[in-house]
Design a protein around this motif. Sequence first.
Motif, PDB file in Angstrom:
ATOM      1  N   ASN A 101      41.786  38.554  45.943  1.00  0.00           N
ATOM      2  CA  ASN A 101      43.086  38.917  46.492  1.00  0.00           C
ATOM      3  C   ASN A 101      43.189  38.506  47.964  1.00  0.00           C
ATOM      4  O   ASN A 101      44.165  37.871  48.372  1.00  0.00           O
ATOM      5  CB  ASN A 101      43.293  40.425  46.312  1.00  0.00           C
ATOM      6  CG  ASN A 101      44.417  41.002  47.142  1.00  0.00           C
ATOM      7  OD1 ASN A 101      44.149  41.736  48.097  1.00  0.00           O
ATOM      8  ND2 ASN A 101      45.646  40.710  46.791  1.00  0.00           N
ATOM      9  N   ALA A 106      37.717  41.569  42.592  1.00  0.00           N
ATOM     10  CA  ALA A 106      39.176  41.386  42.613  1.00  0.00           C
ATOM     11  C   ALA A 106      39.702  41.452  44.044  1.00  0.00           C
ATOM     12  O   ALA A 106      40.560  40.656  44.438  1.00  0.00           O
ATOM     13  CB  ALA A 106      39.851  42.437  41.736  1.00  0.00           C
ATOM     14  N   ALA A 151      42.625  41.212  39.578  1.00  0.00           N
ATOM     15  CA  ALA A 151      41.895  42.133  38.700  1.00  0.00           C
ATOM     16  C   ALA A 151      41.701  41.551  37.307  1.00  0.00           C
ATOM     17  O   ALA A 151      40.660  41.753  36.681  1.00  0.00           O
ATOM     18  CB  ALA A 151      42.632  43.472  38.616  1.00  0.00           C
ATOM     19  N   PHE A 169      43.206  48.230  42.572  1.00  0.00           N
ATOM     20  CA  PHE A 169      42.618  47.289  41.626  1.00  0.00           C
ATOM     21  C   PHE A 169      42.136  47.895  40.312  1.00  0.00           C
ATOM     22  O   PHE A 169      42.274  47.279  39.262  1.00  0.00           O
ATOM     23  CB  PHE A 169      41.450  46.531  42.284  1.00  0.00           C
ATOM     24  CG  PHE A 169      41.877  45.710  43.462  1.00  0.00           C
ATOM     25  CD1 PHE A 169      42.430  44.461  43.275  1.00  0.00           C
ATOM     26  CD2 PHE A 169      41.749  46.199  44.740  1.00  0.00           C
ATOM     27  CE1 PHE A 169      42.842  43.695  44.356  1.00  0.00           C
ATOM     28  CE2 PHE A 169      42.160  45.449  45.826  1.00  0.00           C
ATOM     29  CZ  PHE A 169      42.703  44.202  45.639  1.00  0.00           C
ATOM     30  N   SER A 224      33.318  51.236  38.715  1.00  0.00           N
ATOM     31  CA  SER A 224      34.694  50.762  38.813  1.00  0.00           C
ATOM     32  C   SER A 224      34.964  50.151  40.186  1.00  0.00           C
ATOM     33  O   SER A 224      35.595  49.093  40.291  1.00  0.00           O
ATOM     34  CB  SER A 224      35.684  51.899  38.552  1.00  0.00           C
ATOM     35  OG  SER A 224      35.580  52.335  37.217  1.00  0.00           O
ATOM     36  N   SER A 249      44.106  47.919  36.988  1.00  0.00           N
ATOM     37  CA  SER A 249      44.425  46.611  36.401  1.00  0.00           C
ATOM     38  C   SER A 249      43.202  45.875  35.864  1.00  0.00           C
ATOM     39  O   SER A 249      43.346  44.794  35.293  1.00  0.00           O
ATOM     40  CB  SER A 249      45.104  45.725  37.452  1.00  0.00           C
ATOM     41  OG  SER A 249      46.305  46.313  37.891  1.00  0.00           O
ATOM     42  N   LEU A 250      42.014  46.437  36.040  1.00  0.00           N
ATOM     43  CA  LEU A 250      40.799  45.770  35.562  1.00  0.00           C
ATOM     44  C   LEU A 250      40.740  45.774  34.042  1.00  0.00           C
ATOM     45  O   LEU A 250      41.153  46.744  33.403  1.00  0.00           O
ATOM     46  CB  LEU A 250      39.545  46.478  36.102  1.00  0.00           C
ATOM     47  CG  LEU A 250      39.279  46.360  37.599  1.00  0.00           C
ATOM     48  CD1 LEU A 250      38.119  47.277  37.995  1.00  0.00           C
ATOM     49  CD2 LEU A 250      38.994  44.927  37.996  1.00  0.00           C
ATOM     50  N   VAL A 293      38.444  39.561  36.526  1.00  0.00           N
ATOM     51  CA  VAL A 293      37.140  40.237  36.484  1.00  0.00           C
ATOM     52  C   VAL A 293      36.568  40.226  35.063  1.00  0.00           C
ATOM     53  O   VAL A 293      37.249  40.577  34.103  1.00  0.00           O
ATOM     54  CB  VAL A 293      37.253  41.678  37.023  1.00  0.00           C
ATOM     55  CG1 VAL A 293      35.943  42.441  36.847  1.00  0.00           C
ATOM     56  CG2 VAL A 293      37.658  41.646  38.494  1.00  0.00           C
ATOM     57  N   GLN A 349      46.942  42.621  40.881  1.00  0.00           N
ATOM     58  CA  GLN A 349      46.872  42.641  39.414  1.00  0.00           C
ATOM     59  C   GLN A 349      46.334  41.316  38.872  1.00  0.00           C
ATOM     60  O   GLN A 349      45.572  41.294  37.910  1.00  0.00           O
ATOM     61  CB  GLN A 349      48.245  42.934  38.802  1.00  0.00           C
ATOM     62  CG  GLN A 349      48.802  44.284  39.143  1.00  0.00           C
ATOM     63  CD  GLN A 349      49.470  44.329  40.521  1.00  0.00           C
ATOM     64  OE1 GLN A 349      49.607  43.335  41.224  1.00  0.00           O
ATOM     65  NE2 GLN A 349      49.859  45.539  40.933  1.00  0.00           N
ATOM     66  N   ARG A 365      33.238  46.737  40.367  1.00  0.00           N
ATOM     67  CA  ARG A 365      34.011  45.722  39.631  1.00  0.00           C
ATOM     68  C   ARG A 365      35.250  45.320  40.429  1.00  0.00           C
ATOM     69  O   ARG A 365      35.627  44.152  40.456  1.00  0.00           O
ATOM     70  CB  ARG A 365      34.426  46.250  38.260  1.00  0.00           C
ATOM     71  CG  ARG A 365      33.260  46.510  37.324  1.00  0.00           C
ATOM     72  CD  ARG A 365      33.714  47.037  35.971  1.00  0.00           C
ATOM     73  NE  ARG A 365      34.283  45.919  35.208  1.00  0.00           N
ATOM     74  CZ  ARG A 365      35.436  45.977  34.554  1.00  0.00           C
ATOM     75  NH1 ARG A 365      36.164  47.074  34.553  1.00  0.00           N
ATOM     76  NH2 ARG A 365      35.873  44.919  33.883  1.00  0.00           N
ATOM     77  N   ALA A 366      35.873  46.292  41.077  1.00  0.00           N
ATOM     78  CA  ALA A 366      37.092  46.021  41.840  1.00  0.00           C
ATOM     79  C   ALA A 366      36.822  45.180  43.084  1.00  0.00           C
ATOM     80  O   ALA A 366      37.727  44.489  43.570  1.00  0.00           O
ATOM     81  CB  ALA A 366      37.769  47.341  42.226  1.00  0.00           C
TER      82      ALA A 366
END
Length: 173
Positions: free
Chosen positions: A32, A28, A43, A5, A21, A8-9, A46, A40, A24-25
Amino acid sequence: LMERFVASLPATMRVCDEAKSRSRALAAFALNKRLNIKPQEAAKAVIDDDNDHGIDAIYYHKVGDSEEDGTLYLVQAKLKANEDFKQEDALCMTDGVRKILRQEFDGFNDLVKNRQTEIVQALDECAHIKLLVIYTGNGVSQTATQKFDTLFNERDDLDERLCQTIDYFSPQE
C-alpha cells in the motif's frame, strides 16, 4: 494494520490470532505504501499461510495502460521487533521465488493455487520481477544478504527480469 488491512485479507487454512493477522497485514501495508495502492487491493495480494514457501504476498503492478511494462512483486514480511531478517527467512524466500519463477505450484497453499492463472499471466506479461522484504527489527543479517546474492548469481538460469537488488522496507518506513 488491524483497522485498515485485516478485514480484507484472504482467509487462511487455520484460524489466525491477532498477532498472526497483524503479521499478514504487514505485507499489505508495505505494498500500500510503496506502490500507492488501495489497502483492499494490497490485502488481496497476501498469500501468507502454511506452505507459502517464504512468500507472503504476490502483486503485479502494471504501469499505465501498458500490460508489458509492469513489475511483479514477490514479498516477504517479518513483524519481529527485536530480530534481524535472518538467513532462514532469506532461504525460505529464495526457495519460494525459484518455485514461482519456474511455475512449480505443487506444494504451495490454496491461496497461491487459486491465483495460479493470474500469477502465470503476470509472469508472462511483466517487464520486471522485484523482491520486497519488509522487516521491523534492526536490519538484515549478512548471511541473509548472502542467500539473496546466491539467488541473483543464478538469475540467468531463472529469469533475466529478476532485479538484482532487494527493495527493503525498513522500520523507519
